[in-house]
Design a protein around this motif. Structure first.
Motif: not given
Length: 349
Positions: A308-318, A323-329
């Protein structure tokens, strides 16, 4: 051979819904089936095909309905399919005989009811028990044992002193008992450590084509009763695989790892050595297993983690680019706010 649906249902312990006298002559897939055929639906996602199949009858689960369609309702459609295939398409029995073109060393024992094809080699002290079948190109090393009713397909190699149980199926190209990968000072001296153990394969095991099982350094590499192993699997020295476990294609298991009973390893999983994988554990496809896995747990990923942890982690990959753009802003805004706050403190001084 043709059978009525009533006869088929009686054989399977199922229930007919519809015409129990409909005649069935063959078993086919749901898309290819036509009149006179029986097919099956073992997965709910294919139930819509009940509306379009041309089959005369369909094996389904107990709670499945399809008005106007002949059904045979059973507890497990897939298991029932297996029994039905064995009924309609039985394996041809081999005629016991030892070919004059087989090479049998003096001192080998071959039961009168065994079948040994041309091109087989059986070493001194080996024992081939009743009903065993050795196809062309099989090599049986000295003092090896092949149990009753086992079948070894072409080009199987069973090295010296290895033990094969009863009703074992070894598909083409399987190698049992090649040396374990043991070297002292690896990368420098590469000093070979003699591998003097054996491989023991218990009853009712089936092993797929081109799978390799290394002999133990000392003691035994042990494949226990009822294990099913797919094609192209590598099992290293002193590994133990517990009863009824399932090993899917391209799995690699390093030395001295122990699997409990009914463990399932997904395709291309890799296990490092000296691990304990608990009973009924499941390892997802392409997982890298670097630590023990508790009984009845499910792990995935490389390195592995709870599924279940892996599923949550993989859901973030796409979403990582977004998320990187949002973090930079956010970082830029934070820099601006920090600058404004510093100016405010300076003015207050």
């Amino acid at each position: 051979m043709k059978k009525t649906l009533n006869e088929i249902a009686s054989f399977l312990g199922g229930t007919v819904v519809g015409d129990d006298q409909a005649l069935i002559g063959s078993v086919r897939g749901i898309d290819e089936a036509g009149p006179g055929d029986i097919t099956f639906v073992a997965n709910a996602q294919y139930e819509q095909k009940l509306l379009t199949t041309k089959a005369s009858a369909v094996l389904v689960s107990r709670d499945t309905e399809s008005p106007g369609r002949n059904l045979v309702q059973v507890d497990d459609p897939y298991a029932a399919l297996g029994r039905l295939l064995a009924l309609f398409y039985p394996e041809e029995k081999e005629i016991p005989a030892v070919s004059g073109r087989a090479m049998i060393e003096e001192g080998a024992e071959i039961a009168p009811s065994a079948t040994v094809y041309p091109g087989v080699y059986v070493g001194r002290g080996a024992r081939i028990e009743a009903g065993a079948v050795l196809y062309p190109g099989v090599f049986i090393g000295r003092e090896a044992v092949i149990g009753e009713d086992s079948v070894l397909y072409p080009n199987v190699c069973v090295y010296r002193r290895c033990l094969i149980g009863r009703r074992v199926i070894l598909h083409a190209g399987v190698v049992v008992g090649s040396d374990g990968f043991g070297f002292a000072n690896p990368g420098r001296d590469n000093l070979k450590i003699p591998q003097i153990g054996i491989v023991q394969i218990d009853d009712d095991v089936e092993i797929g084509s081109n799978t390799t099982i290394d002999r133990a350094t000392l003691g035994r590499t042990w494949i226990q009763r009822g294990v099913k192993i797919d094609n192209l699997v590598q099992i290293a020295h002193n590994v133990v695989i517990g009863e009824k476990s399932i090993i899917v294609s391209q799995v690699g298991i390093s030395g001295s790892t122990h699997l409990g009973q009914s463990v399932i390893l997904g395709g291309q999983a890799g296990l490092v050595g000296h691990l304990d994988i608990g009973d009924f554990a499941m390892v997802g496809a392409q997982s890298g297993v670097h630590e023990d896995v508790k009984a009845r747990s499910i792990v995935s990923g490389s390195p592995c983690m709870p599924h279940r942890t892996w599923l949550r982690a993989m859901s973030c990959v796409p979403r990582l680019p977004e998320m990187r753009t949002t973090l930079n802003h956010a970082l830029k805004r934070l820099e601006v706010l920090e600058g404004q706050f510093s100016e405010h403190l300076e003015k207050k001084k």
